[in-house]
Design a protein around this motif. Structure first.
Motif, short mmCIF file in Angstrom:
data_model
loop_
_atom_site.label_atom_id
_atom_site.label_comp_id
_atom_site.label_asym_id
_atom_site.label_seq_id
_atom_site.Cartn_x
_atom_site.Cartn_y
_atom_site.Cartn_z
N VAL A 129 0.76 -0.88 0.26
CA VAL A 129 0.03 0.19 -0.02
C VAL A 129 0.71 0.84 0.53
CG1 VAL A 129 -1.92 1.71 1.29
CG2 VAL A 129 -1.84 -1.48 1.00
N ARG A 130 0.67 2.26 -1.10
CA ARG A 130 1.12 3.57 -1.34
C ARG A 130 0.33 4.74 -1.15
NH1 ARG A 130 4.44 1.24 0.88
NH2 ARG A 130 6.65 0.11 -0.48
N ILE A 131 1.03 5.65 -0.75
CA ILE A 131 0.03 7.21 -0.75
C ILE A 131 0.32 8.08 -1.80
CG2 ILE A 131 1.21 7.74 1.48
CD1 ILE A 131 -1.38 8.58 3.29
N THR A 132 -0.99 8.72 -2.26
CA THR A 132 -0.79 9.89 -3.87
C THR A 132 -0.03 10.72 -2.20
OG1 THR A 132 -2.79 10.20 -2.69
CG2 THR A 132 -2.15 8.49 -4.74
N GLY A 133 -0.46 12.09 -3.52
CA GLY A 133 0.33 13.74 -2.32
C GLY A 133 -1.31 14.29 -1.94
N SER A 134 -2.09 13.74 -2.10
CA SER A 134 -3.49 13.71 -1.56
C SER A 134 -4.02 13.10 -0.40
CB SER A 134 -4.45 14.90 -2.90
OG SER A 134 -4.83 13.38 -2.90
N CYS A 135 -3.27 12.03 -0.21
CA CYS A 135 -3.61 10.54 0.54
C CYS A 135 -4.24 9.97 0.60
CB CYS A 135 -4.30 11.98 2.48
SG CYS A 135 -3.03 12.57 2.93
N LEU A 143 -2.94 0.48 -3.09
CA LEU A 143 -1.81 -0.85 -3.72
C LEU A 143 -1.58 -1.38 -4.57
CD1 LEU A 143 -1.80 -3.82 -2.27
CD2 LEU A 143 -3.69 -4.81 -3.50
N ILE A 144 -0.56 -1.47 -4.79
CA ILE A 144 0.32 -1.98 -5.76
C ILE A 144 0.37 -3.30 -5.77
CG2 ILE A 144 3.07 -1.81 -6.37
CD1 ILE A 144 3.54 0.18 -4.86
N GLU A 145 0.98 -3.83 -6.90
CA GLU A 145 0.29 -5.60 -6.93
C GLU A 145 1.29 -5.93 -8.77
OE1 GLU A 145 -4.18 -6.12 -6.60
OE2 GLU A 145 -3.67 -5.78 -8.82
N GLN A 146 2.36 -6.77 -8.33
CA GLN A 146 3.03 -7.60 -8.98
C GLN A 146 4.18 -6.53 -9.67
OE1 GLN A 146 2.67 -11.04 -8.43
NE2 GLN A 146 3.97 -10.57 -10.10
N TRP A 148 -2.35 -1.58 -10.45
CA TRP A 148 -2.74 -0.83 -8.73
C TRP A 148 -3.90 -0.25 -8.93
CZ3 TRP A 148 -0.59 2.01 -12.52
CH2 TRP A 148 -0.55 3.45 -13.02
N LYS A 149 -4.61 -0.05 -7.56
CA LYS A 149 -5.74 -0.32 -7.33
C LYS A 149 -6.04 0.67 -6.69
CE LYS A 149 -6.73 -4.58 -5.49
NZ LYS A 149 -7.70 -5.67 -5.88
N TYR A 150 -6.91 2.00 -6.25
CA TYR A 150 -7.09 3.09 -5.34
C TYR A 150 -8.21 1.61 -3.75
CZ TYR A 150 -5.63 7.05 -8.02
OH TYR A 150 -4.76 7.19 -8.83
N ILE A 151 -7.71 2.02 -3.04
CA ILE A 151 -8.23 0.97 -1.91
C ILE A 151 -9.05 2.17 -0.44
CG2 ILE A 151 -7.10 -0.98 -1.85
CD1 ILE A 151 -5.11 0.33 0.40
N THR A 152 -9.92 2.17 0.41
CA THR A 152 -10.54 2.92 0.50
C THR A 152 -10.33 3.15 2.12
OG1 THR A 152 -12.21 2.01 1.35
CG2 THR A 152 -12.73 3.53 -0.56
#
Length: 155
Positions: free
Chosen positions: A115-121, A125-128, A151-155
């Motif tokens: 899991v990573r976080i963008t500049g706007s929080c 999830l990064i995959e492979q 990747w996919k955004y998660i809540t």
């Protein structure tokens, strides 16, 4: 602003990044082009994410292609001033540190997810993902890079 693809130090860094990827994985990250300048432009415009950081005690991001800048919602100037640890939430820093140490020891991994976080929080999830050591023309360790296309955004 886009990266200064005419900057000779940046072009040299990109050449080291590309050659190191080939060295560790046995694969080319992008198709060969006629010149280092053209490879720098091609890498910046790939649809998959590529980013890297240097060797400082608290490594600073020193490259992100357009896909990386868009995903992290940052400009080139913001991205290349940011400590790479800030790409992860504080709760994930230990996992990130273990990953980077494993890459330092082994040269690369090609099964990264996290899991990573963008500049706007926004969390994603990064995959492979693939993470590798960058080696310069004198075989010195000069940083680490990562690439991923899923990747996919998660809540």
């Amino acid at each position: 602003m886009s990266p200064p693809v005419d900057d000779l130090l940046l072009i040299k860094h990109i050449e080291n990044l590309l050659k190191s990827y080939l060295r560790w994985t046995g694969h080319k990250l992008i198709q060969p082009t006629s010149s280092p300048h053209e490879r720098a432009k091609a890498l910046f415009n790939q649809p998959f994410v590529v980013l890297s950081h240097g060797t400082q005690a608290d490594p600073i991001l020193n490259y992100g292609n357009k896909a990386a800048l868009d995903l992290w919602e940052l400009t080139w100037e913001e991205f290349t001033k940011m400590p790479s640890r800030l790409t992860a939430e504080p709760v994930n820093h230990e996992d990130r540190d273990r990953l980077l140490e494993q890459v330092r020891r082994n040269g690369f991994i090609d099964t990264y997810s996290g899991v990573r976080i963008t500049g706007s929080c926004r969390r994603f999830l990064i995959e492979q993902g693939t993470v590798w050591n960058i080696i310069d023309e004198k075989n010195r360790y000069v940083g680490q890079a990562a690439t991923f296309s899923a990747w996919k955004y998660i809540t």
